[in-house]
Scaffold this active site. Structure first.
Site, PDB file in Angstrom:
ATOM      1  N   ILE A 135       0.881  -1.197   0.038  1.00 45.80           N
ATOM      2  CA  ILE A 135       0.086   0.012  -0.122  1.00 45.80           C
ATOM      3  C   ILE A 135       1.088   1.134  -0.157  1.00 45.80           C
ATOM      4  CG2 ILE A 135      -1.809   1.356   1.271  1.00 45.80           C
ATOM      5  CD1 ILE A 135      -2.730  -1.418   2.605  1.00 45.80           C
ATOM      6  N   PRO A 136       1.107   1.757  -1.254  1.00 43.86           N
ATOM      7  CA  PRO A 136       2.315   2.700  -1.164  1.00 43.86           C
ATOM      8  C   PRO A 136       2.009   3.993  -0.734  1.00 43.86           C
ATOM      9  CG  PRO A 136       1.083   2.546  -3.460  1.00 43.86           C
ATOM     10  CD  PRO A 136       0.366   1.667  -2.297  1.00 43.86           C
ATOM     11  N   CYS A 137       2.218   4.231   0.567  1.00 45.40           N
ATOM     12  CA  CYS A 137       1.888   5.711   1.095  1.00 45.40           C
ATOM     13  C   CYS A 137       2.867   6.313   1.015  1.00 45.40           C
ATOM     14  CB  CYS A 137       1.814   5.204   2.745  1.00 45.40           C
ATOM     15  SG  CYS A 137       3.072   4.364   3.509  1.00 45.40           S
ATOM     16  N   HIS A 138       4.101   6.037   0.392  1.00 50.92           N
ATOM     17  CA  HIS A 138       5.178   6.784  -0.067  1.00 50.92           C
ATOM     18  C   HIS A 138       4.786   7.855  -1.293  1.00 50.92           C
ATOM     19  CE1 HIS A 138       5.878   3.251  -2.435  1.00 50.92           C
ATOM     20  NE2 HIS A 138       6.546   4.168  -3.167  1.00 50.92           N
ATOM     21  N   ARG A 139       3.644   7.401  -1.896  1.00 46.67           N
ATOM     22  CA  ARG A 139       3.234   8.178  -3.120  1.00 46.67           C
ATOM     23  C   ARG A 139       2.048   9.108  -2.583  1.00 46.67           C
ATOM     24  NH1 ARG A 139       2.087   2.717  -6.424  1.00 46.67           N
ATOM     25  NH2 ARG A 139       4.140   2.058  -6.728  1.00 46.67           N
TER      26      ARG A 139
END
Length: 168
Positions: A135-139
């Protein structure tokens, strides 16, 4: 008791915590260069190291591929979101739809999740994300284009975004 696997990636050591019966991902710890520091919370939480469990091998391989600059699939079938509220689940599913190499602001994610004006809620939910990378929270970034906070630290977030931008 749960188990964990150490995964050596191009960015450092990740840890994958999981339950065995049934197999479910519990947590992904973002890369760190210090192996002892990376494993300490899992050891203190009475986790048992297990680097050979068959079900965790594809998860480890996905993390290695991601940090080598490849796009990866999200292993939804082994991720348990039931511990989160429906609104938090909506945020996580919306974040998972941000394309590789792109970003969205906290406000944009709130709107994608059907929670207009809930940018702070998105930030709080991202802080609880047990599955970073998948779940790409860095995006998720601030509306002014700055990176915002990140569990792995701002330098790692910048490095992950740069990796994706270079491979897009």
């Amino acid at each position: 008791m749960y188990r964990y696997r150490i995964v050596e990636t191009a960015f450092g050591f990740c840890v994958v915590a999981f339950s065995v019966d049934p197999f479910k991902l519990l947590q992904i710890k973002l890369p760190a260069s210090d192996l002892d520091e990376c494993c300490q919370p899992f050891d203190e939480g009475h986790g048992r190291i297990d680097n050979s469990h068959a079900d965790v091998l594809p998860i480890a391989a996905s993390l290695i591929r991601y940090f080598n600059g490849e796009q990866i699939e999200i292993p939804w079938s082994v991720m348990d979101l039931s511990r989160f509220t429906p609104s938090q689940q909506a945020v996580y599913r919306s974040v998972s739809k941000i394309p590789y190499g792109e970003t969205a602001s906290y406000g944009q994610v709130a709107r994608m999740a059907g929670l207009a004006r809930a940018a702070r809620f998105v930030g709080t939910t991202m802080a609880k994300n047990p599955y970073p990378v998948f779940i790409p929270c860095h995006r998720v970034i601030r509306s002014d284009g700055s990176t915002g906070l990140f569990g792995g630290g701002e330098p790692l977030k910048v490095k992950m975004l740069a990796l994706e931008a270079a491979r897009r």
